[in-house]
Scaffold this motif. Structure first.
Motif, PDB file in Angstrom:
ATOM      1  N   ASP A 164      14.027  -0.676  -0.467  1.00  0.00           N
ATOM      2  CA  ASP A 164      13.030  -1.907  -0.517  1.00  0.00           C
ATOM      3  C   ASP A 164      12.087  -1.542   0.631  1.00  0.00           C
ATOM      4  O   ASP A 164      11.145  -2.406   0.482  1.00  0.00           O
ATOM      5  N   ILE A 165      12.142  -0.788   1.524  1.00  0.00           N
ATOM      6  CA  ILE A 165      11.143  -0.356   2.625  1.00  0.00           C
ATOM      7  C   ILE A 165      10.372   0.802   1.938  1.00  0.00           C
ATOM      8  O   ILE A 165      10.728   1.911   2.020  1.00  0.00           O
ATOM      9  N   LEU A 166       9.122   0.745   1.567  1.00  0.00           N
ATOM     10  CA  LEU A 166       8.226   1.526   0.810  1.00  0.00           C
ATOM     11  C   LEU A 166       7.087   1.824   1.913  1.00  0.00           C
ATOM     12  O   LEU A 166       6.529   0.957   2.660  1.00  0.00           O
ATOM     13  N   VAL A 167       6.254   3.117   1.749  1.00  0.00           N
ATOM     14  CA  VAL A 167       4.978   3.417   2.492  1.00  0.00           C
ATOM     15  C   VAL A 167       4.250   3.952   1.363  1.00  0.00           C
ATOM     16  O   VAL A 167       4.369   4.549   0.485  1.00  0.00           O
ATOM     17  N   ALA A 168       2.725   3.776   1.918  1.00  0.00           N
ATOM     18  CA  ALA A 168       1.672   4.386   1.046  1.00  0.00           C
ATOM     19  C   ALA A 168       0.978   4.949   1.846  1.00  0.00           C
ATOM     20  O   ALA A 168       0.373   4.100   2.879  1.00  0.00           O
ATOM     21  N   GLU A 169       0.330   6.070   1.535  1.00  0.00           N
ATOM     22  CA  GLU A 169      -0.765   6.644   2.421  1.00  0.00           C
ATOM     23  C   GLU A 169      -2.087   6.008   2.081  1.00  0.00           C
ATOM     24  O   GLU A 169      -2.265   5.315   0.805  1.00  0.00           O
ATOM     25  N   LEU A 170      -2.699   5.996   3.047  1.00  0.00           N
ATOM     26  CA  LEU A 170      -4.270   5.153   3.235  1.00  0.00           C
ATOM     27  C   LEU A 170      -5.273   6.158   3.800  1.00  0.00           C
ATOM     28  O   LEU A 170      -4.950   6.703   4.835  1.00  0.00           O
ATOM     29  N   HIS A 190      -0.004   4.044  -3.728  1.00  0.00           N
ATOM     30  CA  HIS A 190       1.109   4.660  -4.443  1.00  0.00           C
ATOM     31  C   HIS A 190       2.469   4.465  -3.372  1.00  0.00           C
ATOM     32  O   HIS A 190       2.535   4.992  -2.457  1.00  0.00           O
ATOM     33  N   TRP A 191       3.290   3.565  -3.825  1.00  0.00           N
ATOM     34  CA  TRP A 191       4.216   3.144  -2.998  1.00  0.00           C
ATOM     35  C   TRP A 191       5.633   4.121  -3.126  1.00  0.00           C
ATOM     36  O   TRP A 191       6.018   4.560  -4.122  1.00  0.00           O
ATOM     37  N   VAL A 192       6.058   4.622  -2.162  1.00  0.00           N
ATOM     38  CA  VAL A 192       7.146   5.471  -2.048  1.00  0.00           C
ATOM     39  C   VAL A 192       8.215   5.201  -1.101  1.00  0.00           C
ATOM     40  O   VAL A 192       7.627   4.607  -0.284  1.00  0.00           O
ATOM     41  N   PRO A 193       9.582   5.673  -1.042  1.00  0.00           N
ATOM     42  CA  PRO A 193      10.515   5.042  -0.033  1.00  0.00           C
ATOM     43  C   PRO A 193      10.028   5.591   1.224  1.00  0.00           C
ATOM     44  O   PRO A 193       9.589   6.953   1.291  1.00  0.00           O
ATOM     45  N   ALA A 194       9.962   4.772   2.280  1.00  0.00           N
ATOM     46  CA  ALA A 194       9.550   5.184   3.584  1.00  0.00           C
ATOM     47  C   ALA A 194      10.640   6.337   4.356  1.00  0.00           C
ATOM     48  O   ALA A 194       9.863   7.127   4.819  1.00  0.00           O
TER      49      ALA A 194
END
Length: 190
Positions: free
Chosen positions: A36-42, A4-8
């Motif tokens: 354009d820079i996204l983050v996803a929890e892992l 689930h990519w969201v804005p970093a």
């Protein structure tokens, strides 16, 4: 499992503090960085590139590994960060050694890399590193998406490779990467 990519920049808890600062700084000169820079929890147990790729179903070529390499010259330690696609490996015996201008170099041991970067193993990223270190990027990284560490094991960053190349202190280095050795074929001598 799909990431689930969201804005970093809207999710600082998923970024090491130095990484958040580096992205914020780039966004001042590159407004597209905010979207354009996204983050996803892992799951931290999946922070290793191969485990993350398998769990998320992403293409291994989209992942970019950042390795910290060190060598000595005249008693002075020289360190560089090398960023290569996960389908390749850093050419430390030729390109890196030559650019560091050392006779011998090797990957920094895990404990030293964690301590010197201030990042967690499995999350080391070129963003927010010591500004005195050169950060080298293989040209292959600039094409297409790049999934990189966030400085933490609990997340990964995704951004265009061309935008990664825009961060201050990052130099594109031809021949930084070489092809991975093919895996051995069972029952066949090497």
């Amino acid at each position: 499992m799909t990431p689930h990519w969201v804005p970093a920049l809207d999710n600082p808890r998923l970024l090491a503090p130095t990484v958040y600062t580096a992205i914020s700084s780039l966004a001042r000169t590159h407004p597209e960085a905010e979207s354009d820079i996204l983050v996803a929890e892992l799951d931290p147990e999946l922070a290793d590139t191969s485990a993350m790729t398998e769990a998320w179903g992403t293409d291994l070529h989209d992942s970019v590994n950042c390795v910290i390499v060190a060598g000595r010259r005249d008693g002075v330690e020289r360190i560089a960060a090398c960023c290569v696609r996960a389908t390749t490996r850093a050419n430390i015996n030729h390109t890196v050694k030559r650019r560091l201008d050392v006779r011998k170099c090797s990957f920094l041991h895990m404990e030293a890399a964690v301590e010197r970067t201030g990042m967690e193993y499995g999350g080391i990223t070129p963003l927010g590193l010591d500004p005195s270190w050169p950060i080298w990027l293989d040209p292959l990284v600039t094409d297409g998406p790049a999934i990189i560490g966030s400085g933490l094991r609990i997340s990964k960053i995704k951004l265009p490779g061309s935008l990664l190349a825009a961060f201050p202190g990052i130099d594109i280095v031809p021949d930084l990467a070489v092809a991975q050795d093919p895996p051995p074929v069972p029952g066949q001598d090497r």
